[in-house]
Design a protein around this motif. Sequence first.
Motif, PDB file in Angstrom:
ATOM      1  N   GLU A   1       2.898  11.023   3.231  1.00  0.00           N
ATOM      2  CA  GLU A   1       2.279   9.702   3.306  1.00  0.00           C
ATOM      3  C   GLU A   1       3.144   8.601   2.685  1.00  0.00           C
ATOM      4  N   ALA A   2       4.180   8.968   1.935  1.00  0.00           N
ATOM      5  CA  ALA A   2       5.028   7.955   1.309  1.00  0.00           C
ATOM      6  C   ALA A   2       6.414   7.966   1.946  1.00  0.00           C
TER       7      ALA A   2
ATOM      8  N   LEU B   1       3.904   5.609  -5.645  1.00  0.00           N
ATOM      9  CA  LEU B   1       3.718   5.629  -7.102  1.00  0.00           C
ATOM     10  C   LEU B   1       2.740   6.730  -7.509  1.00  0.00           C
ATOM     11  N   ARG B   2       1.636   6.816  -6.750  1.00  0.00           N
ATOM     12  CA  ARG B   2       0.630   7.825  -7.069  1.00  0.00           C
ATOM     13  C   ARG B   2       1.204   9.243  -6.899  1.00  0.00           C
ATOM     14  N   ALA B   3       2.037   9.421  -5.883  1.00  0.00           N
ATOM     15  CA  ALA B   3       2.603  10.747  -5.632  1.00  0.00           C
ATOM     16  C   ALA B   3       3.681  11.102  -6.652  1.00  0.00           C
TER      17      ALA B   3
ATOM     18  N   PHE C   1       4.312   9.641  -9.877  1.00  0.00           N
ATOM     19  CA  PHE C   1       4.046   9.531 -11.314  1.00  0.00           C
ATOM     20  C   PHE C   1       3.805  10.874 -12.025  1.00  0.00           C
ATOM     21  N   PRO C   2       2.939  11.761 -11.476  1.00  0.00           N
ATOM     22  CA  PRO C   2       2.697  13.029 -12.192  1.00  0.00           C
ATOM     23  C   PRO C   2       3.970  13.832 -12.431  1.00  0.00           C
TER      24      PRO C   2
ATOM     25  N   ALA D   1       2.277   1.780  -3.416  1.00  0.00           N
ATOM     26  CA  ALA D   1       1.266   2.329  -4.314  1.00  0.00           C
ATOM     27  C   ALA D   1       1.089   3.821  -4.074  1.00  0.00           C
ATOM     28  N   MET D   2       1.172   4.206  -2.805  1.00  0.00           N
ATOM     29  CA  MET D   2       1.038   5.626  -2.480  1.00  0.00           C
ATOM     30  C   MET D   2       2.204   6.434  -3.059  1.00  0.00           C
TER      31      MET D   2
ATOM     32  N   GLN E   1       0.832  -1.190   0.000  1.00  0.00           N
ATOM     33  CA  GLN E   1       0.000   0.000   0.000  1.00  0.00           C
ATOM     34  C   GLN E   1       0.877   1.255   0.000  1.00  0.00           C
ATOM     35  N   LYS E   2       1.962   1.189   0.791  1.00  0.00           N
ATOM     36  CA  LYS E   2       2.885   2.326   0.862  1.00  0.00           C
ATOM     37  C   LYS E   2       3.526   2.571  -0.494  1.00  0.00           C
TER      38      LYS E   2
END
Lengths: 110, 232
Positions: free
Chosen positions: B128-129, B12-14, B16-17, B9-10, B6-7
């Motif tokens: 969060e990451a 990655l989400r932060a 990638f942009p 994935a977080m 989960q960490k």
Amino acid sequence: MPLNPLQTLVMILAVAAGCALTRFLPFWLFPEKRKVPPVVRYLGGTLPPAMMGFLVVYCLKDMDLVASPHGLPEGIAIGCIVLIHTWKRNVLLSIGGGTAVFMVLTRILG
Amino acid sequence: MSASRQKMAMALRAAFPHTLPVLTGFTCLGMAYGVLMAGKGYGPFYATLMSAVAFCGSMQYVAITLLIISFDPVSAFLMSLMVNARHLFYGLSMLPRYRDMGKLRNVLIYLLCDETFSIACTVAPPPEAKPAHFYAVISLLDYFYWVAATFLGGLLSSLIRMETNGLDFVLTALFVVLFLDQWQRKENRASAIIGLASAAVSLLVFGRGGFILPAMGSMVAALLMGRRRLCR
């Protein structure tokens, strides 16, 4: 393909080794606790802009100012990049636009 | 989903942009590299291998010319050292940020390129990451873009004939753009001129065959001499 597969592999490893050394060296020389001397910090700040200047010249080293077209495509294309980039600050647009101008000019003037 | 997953994935989400401009840029430059290599007779396998093992954009372009002259790995190694010398200074800047990275540390160092450096030193990891995950995702995404684009370029050029004459100008254009970005900051201008001038003068004096070492030497000497004046 002028080199054979084994020679090509050795060349790839030679390029990779030189590059990896430049990446790892600072971390070997200055492990997490050691203080970085001021001269090195100074060069760390001033060398990046200087290197970019060097690399621009490096790319233009094969340009022939004496023979036609006298470096005109390069000069005009770089002028366009400066204009586009100062105007829009969009890396892709500047690179794509400048390269397109260059490719057109080499066909017209070449 | 496990906690560590989960960490990740977080992260990655932060991250990638931030890598999107690199995705577009690397698609262009990586594919152009694959196409140029294919034009010299080196198919997608060798182009991708070079991208995956060496991962050093500009030097890979320089190496194309080395791959067609003669078999000279010593020159290739020295040239790679010189052209990539800027990494030394990326490394110095990343020393504090790449601290306490554990097992990922060596991966981060191996994959440190111009673009990853510019993101990693301007963007702070979100709370969060885990910083190690955040930096690793940036590095791995950029690496993946480059390798995949090279493969694609090599593959496409052997399927269809492409007009590539003059395409290698993308590299010149890239450095002009990076130069302009450095130029934007006033305190960089003196160094930028020193770099341009020492390279241009060395090229005039020593010719295209042997100007790299004198250019680097005179550049460092000029920077050191101007230290008091340029010091920030």
